[in-house]
Design a protein around this motif. Structure first.
Motif, PDB file in Angstrom:
ATOM      1  N   ASP A   1      -1.585   7.881  -9.110  1.00  0.00           N
ATOM      2  CA  ASP A   1      -2.396   9.093  -9.068  1.00  0.00           C
ATOM      3  C   ASP A   1      -3.792   8.798  -8.544  1.00  0.00           C
ATOM      4  OD1 ASP A   1      -0.363  10.612 -10.291  1.00  0.00           O
ATOM      5  OD2 ASP A   1      -1.030   9.971 -12.271  1.00  0.00           O
ATOM      6  N   HIS A   2      -4.260   7.582  -8.812  1.00  0.00           N
ATOM      7  CA  HIS A   2      -5.629   7.204  -8.479  1.00  0.00           C
ATOM      8  C   HIS A   2      -5.608   5.762  -7.977  1.00  0.00           C
ATOM      9  CE1 HIS A   2      -9.998   7.773  -8.976  1.00  0.00           C
ATOM     10  NE2 HIS A   2     -10.028   6.478  -9.225  1.00  0.00           N
TER      11      HIS A   2
ATOM     12  N   PRO B   1      -4.536   8.848  -3.449  1.00  0.00           N
ATOM     13  CA  PRO B   1      -3.996   8.076  -2.333  1.00  0.00           C
ATOM     14  C   PRO B   1      -4.331   8.674  -0.967  1.00  0.00           C
ATOM     15  CG  PRO B   1      -2.386   8.165  -4.078  1.00  0.00           C
ATOM     16  CD  PRO B   1      -3.512   9.092  -4.484  1.00  0.00           C
ATOM     17  N   SER B   2      -4.254   9.992  -0.840  1.00  0.00           N
ATOM     18  CA  SER B   2      -4.526  10.591   0.470  1.00  0.00           C
ATOM     19  C   SER B   2      -5.999  10.482   0.853  1.00  0.00           C
ATOM     20  CB  SER B   2      -4.065  12.046   0.510  1.00  0.00           C
ATOM     21  OG  SER B   2      -4.759  12.808  -0.453  1.00  0.00           O
ATOM     22  N   GLU B   3      -6.882  10.381  -0.137  1.00  0.00           N
ATOM     23  CA  GLU B   3      -8.304  10.200   0.138  1.00  0.00           C
ATOM     24  C   GLU B   3      -8.643   8.754   0.475  1.00  0.00           C
ATOM     25  OE1 GLU B   3     -10.282  13.453  -2.904  1.00  0.00           O
ATOM     26  OE2 GLU B   3      -9.725  11.485  -3.687  1.00  0.00           O
ATOM     27  N   VAL B   4      -7.978   7.830  -0.159  1.00  0.00           N
ATOM     28  CA  VAL B   4      -8.345   6.420  -0.069  1.00  0.00           C
ATOM     29  C   VAL B   4      -7.644   5.703   1.081  1.00  0.00           C
ATOM     30  CG1 VAL B   4      -8.201   4.202  -1.272  1.00  0.00           C
ATOM     31  CG2 VAL B   4      -8.957   6.248  -2.494  1.00  0.00           C
ATOM     32  N   VAL B   5      -6.349   5.893   1.212  1.00  0.00           N
ATOM     33  CA  VAL B   5      -5.581   5.129   2.193  1.00  0.00           C
ATOM     34  C   VAL B   5      -5.708   5.793   3.563  1.00  0.00           C
ATOM     35  CG1 VAL B   5      -3.338   4.163   2.804  1.00  0.00           C
ATOM     36  CG2 VAL B   5      -3.978   4.375   0.398  1.00  0.00           C
ATOM     37  N   THR B   6      -6.575   5.207   4.384  1.00  0.00           N
ATOM     38  CA  THR B   6      -6.794   5.709   5.736  1.00  0.00           C
ATOM     39  C   THR B   6      -6.700   4.542   6.714  1.00  0.00           C
ATOM     40  OG1 THR B   6      -9.191   5.332   5.697  1.00  0.00           O
ATOM     41  CG2 THR B   6      -8.387   7.491   4.892  1.00  0.00           C
TER      42      THR B   6
ATOM     43  N   LEU C   1       0.805  -1.218   0.000  1.00  0.00           N
ATOM     44  CA  LEU C   1       0.000   0.000   0.000  1.00  0.00           C
ATOM     45  C   LEU C   1       0.838   1.269   0.000  1.00  0.00           C
ATOM     46  CD1 LEU C   1      -2.755  -1.238   2.444  1.00  0.00           C
ATOM     47  CD2 LEU C   1      -2.807  -1.178  -0.057  1.00  0.00           C
ATOM     48  N   SER C   2       1.989   1.247   0.641  1.00  0.00           N
ATOM     49  CA  SER C   2       2.848   2.435   0.624  1.00  0.00           C
ATOM     50  C   SER C   2       3.384   2.693  -0.781  1.00  0.00           C
ATOM     51  CB  SER C   2       4.009   2.288   1.610  1.00  0.00           C
ATOM     52  OG  SER C   2       3.541   2.388   2.941  1.00  0.00           O
ATOM     53  N   LEU C   3       3.813   1.646  -1.476  1.00  0.00           N
ATOM     54  CA  LEU C   3       4.288   1.826  -2.852  1.00  0.00           C
ATOM     55  C   LEU C   3       3.141   2.224  -3.775  1.00  0.00           C
ATOM     56  CD1 LEU C   3       6.880  -1.059  -3.331  1.00  0.00           C
ATOM     57  CD2 LEU C   3       7.323   1.391  -3.020  1.00  0.00           C
ATOM     58  N   ALA C   4       1.975   1.624  -3.586  1.00  0.00           N
ATOM     59  CA  ALA C   4       0.822   1.994  -4.401  1.00  0.00           C
ATOM     60  C   ALA C   4       0.495   3.473  -4.216  1.00  0.00           C
ATOM     61  CB  ALA C   4      -0.382   1.131  -4.036  1.00  0.00           C
ATOM     62  N   ALA C   5       0.505   3.942  -2.976  1.00  0.00           N
ATOM     63  CA  ALA C   5       0.191   5.345  -2.702  1.00  0.00           C
ATOM     64  C   ALA C   5       1.273   6.275  -3.241  1.00  0.00           C
ATOM     65  CB  ALA C   5       0.006   5.558  -1.202  1.00  0.00           C
ATOM     66  N   ARG C   6       2.512   5.848  -3.177  1.00  0.00           N
ATOM     67  CA  ARG C   6       3.631   6.687  -3.616  1.00  0.00           C
ATOM     68  C   ARG C   6       3.670   6.848  -5.132  1.00  0.00           C
ATOM     69  NH1 ARG C   6       8.150   8.683  -1.359  1.00  0.00           N
ATOM     70  NH2 ARG C   6       7.537   7.745   0.598  1.00  0.00           N
ATOM     71  N   TYR C   7       3.294   5.803  -5.876  1.00  0.00           N
ATOM     72  CA  TYR C   7       3.477   5.825  -7.323  1.00  0.00           C
ATOM     73  C   TYR C   7       2.182   5.917  -8.122  1.00  0.00           C
ATOM     74  CZ  TYR C   7       8.374   5.039  -6.578  1.00  0.00           C
ATOM     75  OH  TYR C   7       9.672   5.200  -6.195  1.00  0.00           O
TER      76      TYR C   7
END
Length: 102
Positions: A49-50, A65-70, A41-47
């Protein structure tokens, strides 16, 4: 469109980052839509856009990523207690699993 299913599986972190940097460059340079399945999840959020999160074949969340990963989503979807924060060095959302009382 390019579809990638776990392109970083079995790679060490340095090589996983190299692959994802290449994917981002390909997207930027060609304008292609690239859909990638990642469980990190960290790599998914880092790389990405959606992001799209699915559970049991159903769409649970989508957005930046900032909206989804909570923390709440991780607990609800994956049963994972985790700390989610913006990386203080360069900004992307980062996931740190909480310890289970060890």
């Amino acid at each position: 469109m390019l579809l990638l299913d776990e392109p970083t599986t079995h790679l060490d972190l340095a090589h996983a980052v190299d692959v994802l940097e290449l994917v981002v460059a390909l997207c930027r340079d060609t304008g292609r839509t690239i859909v990638t399945v990642l469980h990190d999840l960290s790599l998914a959020a880092r790389y990405s856009d959606h992001l799209v999160v699915m559970k049991e074949g159903r769409l649970v969340a989508e957005g930046s990523p900032s909206e989804v990963v909570t923390s709440e989503l991780l607990d609800d979807c994956f049963g994972l207690k985790a700390h989610v924060f913006e990386d203080p060095y360069d900004g992307p959302t980062t996931v740190v699993p909480a310890r289970h009382g060890l």
